[in-house]
Design a protein around this motif. Structure first.
Motif, mmCIF file in Angstrom:
data_model
loop_
_atom_site.group_PDB
_atom_site.id
_atom_site.type_symbol
_atom_site.label_atom_id
_atom_site.label_comp_id
_atom_site.label_asym_id
_atom_site.label_seq_id
_atom_site.Cartn_x
_atom_site.Cartn_y
_atom_site.Cartn_z
ATOM 1 N N ALA A 53 0.840 -1.196 0.000
ATOM 2 C CA ALA A 53 0.000 0.000 0.000
ATOM 3 C C ALA A 53 0.875 1.246 0.000
ATOM 4 O O ALA A 53 0.586 2.237 -0.681
ATOM 5 C CB ALA A 53 -0.921 -0.014 1.214
ATOM 6 N N LEU A 54 1.940 1.193 0.763
ATOM 7 C CA LEU A 54 2.817 2.352 0.862
ATOM 8 C C LEU A 54 3.519 2.645 -0.460
ATOM 9 O O LEU A 54 3.894 3.778 -0.735
ATOM 10 C CB LEU A 54 3.852 2.125 1.960
ATOM 11 N N PHE A 55 3.682 1.610 -1.268
ATOM 12 C CA PHE A 55 4.370 1.783 -2.545
ATOM 13 C C PHE A 55 3.631 2.792 -3.424
ATOM 14 O O PHE A 55 4.239 3.636 -4.071
ATOM 15 C CB PHE A 55 4.510 0.435 -3.253
ATOM 16 N N SER A 56 2.283 2.708 -3.408
ATOM 17 C CA SER A 56 1.510 3.636 -4.232
ATOM 18 C C SER A 56 1.702 5.068 -3.733
ATOM 19 O O SER A 56 1.716 6.018 -4.513
ATOM 20 C CB SER A 56 0.026 3.250 -4.225
ATOM 21 N N PHE A 57 1.873 5.208 -2.434
ATOM 22 C CA PHE A 57 2.118 6.530 -1.860
ATOM 23 C C PHE A 57 3.490 7.047 -2.319
ATOM 24 O O PHE A 57 3.627 8.185 -2.740
ATOM 25 C CB PHE A 57 2.051 6.450 -0.336
ATOM 26 N N ALA A 108 -6.444 11.720 -2.398
ATOM 27 C CA ALA A 108 -7.144 10.442 -2.572
ATOM 28 C C ALA A 108 -6.153 9.284 -2.555
ATOM 29 O O ALA A 108 -6.422 8.228 -1.969
ATOM 30 C CB ALA A 108 -7.930 10.454 -3.884
ATOM 31 N N VAL A 109 -4.979 9.498 -3.178
ATOM 32 C CA VAL A 109 -3.939 8.460 -3.174
ATOM 33 C C VAL A 109 -3.482 8.194 -1.731
ATOM 34 O O VAL A 109 -3.343 7.055 -1.290
ATOM 35 C CB VAL A 109 -2.730 8.897 -4.038
ATOM 36 N N PHE A 120 -3.005 4.682 3.044
ATOM 37 C CA PHE A 120 -3.006 4.497 4.498
ATOM 38 C C PHE A 120 -4.360 4.001 5.013
ATOM 39 O O PHE A 120 -4.712 4.227 6.168
ATOM 40 C CB PHE A 120 -2.594 5.800 5.186
ATOM 41 N N ALA A 121 -5.131 3.347 4.143
ATOM 42 C CA ALA A 121 -6.416 2.778 4.577
ATOM 43 C C ALA A 121 -6.156 1.821 5.735
ATOM 44 O O ALA A 121 -5.151 1.101 5.753
ATOM 45 C CB ALA A 121 -7.076 2.042 3.414
ATOM 46 N N LEU A 122 -7.062 1.822 6.689
ATOM 47 C CA LEU A 122 -6.815 1.038 7.905
ATOM 48 C C LEU A 122 -7.015 -0.453 7.678
ATOM 49 O O LEU A 122 -7.969 -0.881 7.026
ATOM 50 C CB LEU A 122 -7.733 1.517 9.030
ATOM 51 N N ASP A 123 -6.104 -1.228 8.227
ATOM 52 C CA ASP A 123 -6.169 -2.682 8.169
ATOM 53 C C ASP A 123 -7.354 -3.158 9.009
ATOM 54 O O ASP A 123 -7.467 -2.796 10.183
ATOM 55 C CB ASP A 123 -4.864 -3.246 8.759
ATOM 56 N N PRO A 124 -8.270 -3.947 8.421
ATOM 57 C CA PRO A 124 -9.448 -4.402 9.186
ATOM 58 C C PRO A 124 -9.066 -5.162 10.459
ATOM 59 O O PRO A 124 -9.857 -5.214 11.407
ATOM 60 C CB PRO A 124 -10.187 -5.321 8.213
#
Lengths: 332, 79, 382
Positions: free
Chosen positions: C159-163, C285-286, C291-295
């Motif tokens: 996920a961090l890669f896209s950031f 938005a990116v 950094f969307a939260l892990d469920p």
């Protein structure tokens, strides 16, 4: 939601009242039932046997204190007259110069939504369903599901007129405000005797001093009364007048922190008595509404009266004064 | 930076002028700001006036948010 | 009069744009000085704007176009032609065992405290949670002499890669990131990792960390934990139907500044389209996706963990209700002085509940501040 309507909005003051003999009968009977129940109530029902003080600002209101004192004494209700000095000792945060008060030691306070939830324990509850139809045989939900029942009791507060437009119940809006925790600031439920004057004026919006100690140490402050509105918005001018009135009685209030204000709608009837009993035109449909500001106070008695009727039992008090089919002539 | 004094629970603590009451109290080693309703010790969390965990009594005002109030010389604070 | 609520980057930008259009503007801010969280403690020039610091908005009347405020001089009612709500964000806190211990701060929380005078030199600090703020906070702590033990970021490397990829297209952000990297050289940065518990009597002494199946304990004097930002949108809910009220979307400092400027021009009646704003929104938005939260974080709190810190309501007591209002009514969750600002977003993440029962006053205030009319009495006044 259990207790999400006026039950959540109200103060939860369990009081005996003397506006009329039937009102006294219902409130005193219900208070006895609450006292019986008190030891079993769960902690979150926050039952607080704090007693009430009806405050007399002047000699005229003090005369009313003595009248009430005689009324309750005659009927074997514990009651006490406090003079100015005794009142100042009982509630040091009241302003000096009040004439005295009537103390009702048996009155108490409760957190009604949790009490309601507890009363419903063990009873199947269908939440989130709207009843679209009711008959003497049962009810039908908006989703088409039918539920057969020997008796149907409509306890919907002000919403009763949506189903039965002829029922003489009108919403009477009230505001309340609660503070942060200030343990020891207030000891009794306080009501100004002027409340009676304002509570009876139908024509105008009115405010009256009413303050309640919560088990949490918070202070609940009221009250306002308005007809002719169904808008639940907190109205700043009404809130302001209500608090200004409260500050006249308790000069220490201005520096306390207010956390939340809200409104609710009392189900008011023309003769100030609730509608309890068989719904005219039906054999198994009952009404339990129109309690105005005394819904929690008189809830247990209301339940008993309807249960007595259904089971063919005699009631502890006469049921006639509250029957929905009674005449409201002479009341606007 | 000028140093001023605060009186916290009857004890004098030094603070830098311009700092918040919460920062000054924490820097002086005070760890408990309030006791929660179930009796736990609590201290600032959000630092920006939102969480109300830093509430203390400042100059007689109960429930004051110490993170949003700037220190004044001689300020009297109780936790 | 155009009124701006909030003197952070968005509010300041809004006020400056209104002034640029030769209109008067008043800025209301809860903090003792302007700057918001980002520029807290910095010198801010608001030009000809009238600034009311240490002032809270208590109520908005969208119809009468007034705001009721409580400030150092007591309550005031102010009229507005347009009201810009640039109230910014607060941190999202996720409950875990020990999060109520003294010494456990938010990440932005410790940042704000350091900026207002908290000494951290020599303190061992664990920084955890999520988002680019963690890096900014850790860098600040290190510059002030703290021993930053590690940064635990819940987002996973993928996920961090896209950031990181988005960063490469944004020169300013890239420079900022490089600065953090320089300051933070030698500080471990654990991804897909979080604090499971904080412990010790009366004050945090160590935290339990987890990264996948790896678990370890880190000793510390302070923990700084925040899971990103949530907008302070309570005020807007009081006047959501008013066309004269302009809410400013939140974002990082660049986006907030551009959004604030757009709101300022709109309020002044001179809207200006901005390509920069569109770019910043895309970057925002990116950021949100990265950094969307892990469920899995939903299992952080245990049954006896407090979710509501004002009223000490445990997770266990919240289970079984079907809405925030029902839970509030029956457990007191959200009934304390923070008015659900901390537990509300936590409950939204844990249970999917939306707090729909926001009540005035918008902020706890002195009762005196709610008394705005004088009462006619029968000769008896206090």
């Amino acid at each position: 939601m259990i207790g999400g309507g006026a039950t959540a909005a109200g103060m939860g003051h369990l009081a005996v009242m003397d506006d009329s003999d039937p009102q006294f009968a219902l409130t005193s009977y219900s208070q006895a039932l609450w006292s019986e129940l008190a030891p079993q109530l769960p902690p979150d029902a926050e039952y607080l046997p704090c007693g009430s003080l009806w405050l007399a600002a002047d000699d005229e209101e003090m005369a009313e204190v003595y009248r009430k004192f005689a009324f309750y004494q005659e009927r074997n209700i514990a009651v006490e007259v406090l003079d100015a000095k005794q009142l100042a000792e009982a509630e040091p945060n009241l302003r000096r110069g009040l004439a005295g008060a009537l103390r009702m030691p048996s009155d108490s306070v409760i957190y009604a939504p949790c009490a309601a939830r507890w009363l419903l324990e063990g009873i199947p509850v269908f939440l989130g369903h709207q009843v679209s139809e009711f008959t003497d045989e049962g009810v039908e939900f908006a989703n088409g599901h039918r539920f057969a029942a020997g008796s149907v009791i409509l306890a919907t507060g002000t919403a009763i007129t949506r189903a039965l437009p002829w029922v003489p119940v009108q919403p009477r809006k009230g505001h309340l405000l609660i503070t942060d925790r200030y343990p020891g600031f207030l000891h009794h439920q306080l009501i100004e005797l002027g409340y009676l004057k304002s509570a009876h004026s139908v024509a105008n919006d009115s405010v009256a001093f009413n303050a309640q100690p919560r088990a949490t140490g918070q202070i609940l402050i009221g009250s306002s009364r308005q007809f002719g509105t169904e808008d639940s918005t907190v109205e700043q001018d009404i809130l302001s007048r209500m608090l200004a009135r409260a500050i006249e009685y308790m000069p220490g209030l201005p520096t306390l922190s207010a956390i939340r204000a809200w409104t609710g709608f009392r189900a008011a009837t023309p003769d100030k008595l609730p509608l309890i009993g068989l719904c005219p035109g039906h054999s198994n449909v009952y009404l339990a509404t129109g309690h105005e500001g005394l819904g929690i106070s008189t809830s247990l008695a209301t339940g008993r009266l309807i249960a007595d009727h259904i089971l063919g039992r005699l009631s502890a008090i006469p049921r006639e004064p509250y029957l929905p089919g009674r005449s409201f002539d002479g009341h606007d | 930076m000028a140093t001023i004094n605060l009186l916290v629970n009857g004890r004098v603590i030094a603070a830098e002028s311009g700092s918040s009451v919460a920062a000054a109290m924490l820097s002086s080693g005070i760890t408990t700001f309030r006791t929660s309703v179930s009796g736990e010790p609590r201290a600032p969390l959000c630092g920006m006036g939102i969480c109300f965990e830093c509430r203390v009594t400042i100059e007689g005002q109960d429930h004051a948010r110490s993170c949003q109030i700037t220190v004044q010389d001689g300020m009297v604070i109780t936790t | 009069m155009i009124i701006v609520v909030g003197a952070g980057p968005a509010g300041i930008a809004a006020a400056r744009c209104v002034l640029e259009c030769n209109l008067p503007v008043t800025v209301i801010d809860d903090n003792p000085a302007p700057g918001g969280q980002i520029w807290r403690g910095e010198a801010i020039n608001l030009g000809a704007a009238q600034l009311l610091s240490g002032t809270r908005v208590v109520a908005i009347d969208g119809r009468a176009r007034t705001v009721l405020t409580e400030g150092p001089g007591g309550p005031r009612t102010l009229h507005f032609s347009k009201l810009i709500l640039a109230t910014g964000s607060r941190e999202l806190f996720l409950p875990f065992p020990g999060w109520t211990l003294p010494g456990v701060f938010g990440a932005g929380g410790i940042q704000a405290l350091v900026k207002t005078g908290l000494h951290v030199a020599g303190k061992r600090i664990v920084v955890a949670g999520s988002g680019p703020l963690l890096l900014a906070v850790a860098a600040l702590l290190r510059r002030r002499g703290a021993d930053v033990r590690l940064i635990a970021e819940q987002a996973r490397p993928a996920a961090l890669f896209s950031f990181a990829a988005a960063l490469l297209t944004n020169a300013a952000k890239l420079k900022e990131g490089a600065g953090f990297a320089w300051t933070l050289a030698g500080v471990p940065y654990a991804t897909g990792a979080w604090v499971e518990a904080a412990e010790a009597e009366g004050h945090v002494r160590h935290v339990h960390l987890r990264q996948g199946n790896r678990r370890w304990v880190e000793e510390c004097d302070y923990a700084a934990i925040g899971y990103g930002l949530v907008p302070n949108d309570e005020l807007h809910s009081f006047a959501a139907d008013s066309e004269h009220v302009i809410p400013v979307p939140t974002g990082d400092v660049d986006l907030a500044t551009l959004e604030g400027a757009a709101a300022g021009y709109e309020a002044a009646g001179q809207p200006r389209p901005s390509a920069k704003l569109e770019r910043a929104r895309r970057f925002g938005a990116v950021l949100a996706r990265a950094f969307a939260l892990d469920p899995e974080l939903r299992s952080l709190p245990k049954s006896d963990t407090f979710v509501c810190r004002c009223e000490d309501v445990t997770l266990e007591r919240l289970c079984g209700w079907d809405s925030f209002r029902a839970a509030k009514l029956h457990t007191r969750c959200g009934m304390g002085p923070c008015q659900g600002r901390i537990c509300g977003p936590a409950a939204r993440f844990l249970f999917g509940w939306q707090d729909t029962s926001i009540r005035p006053p918008a902020f706890p205030v002195r009762i005196a501040s709610l008394v705005t009319t004088t009462l006619a009495t029968n000769g008896e006044t206090s």
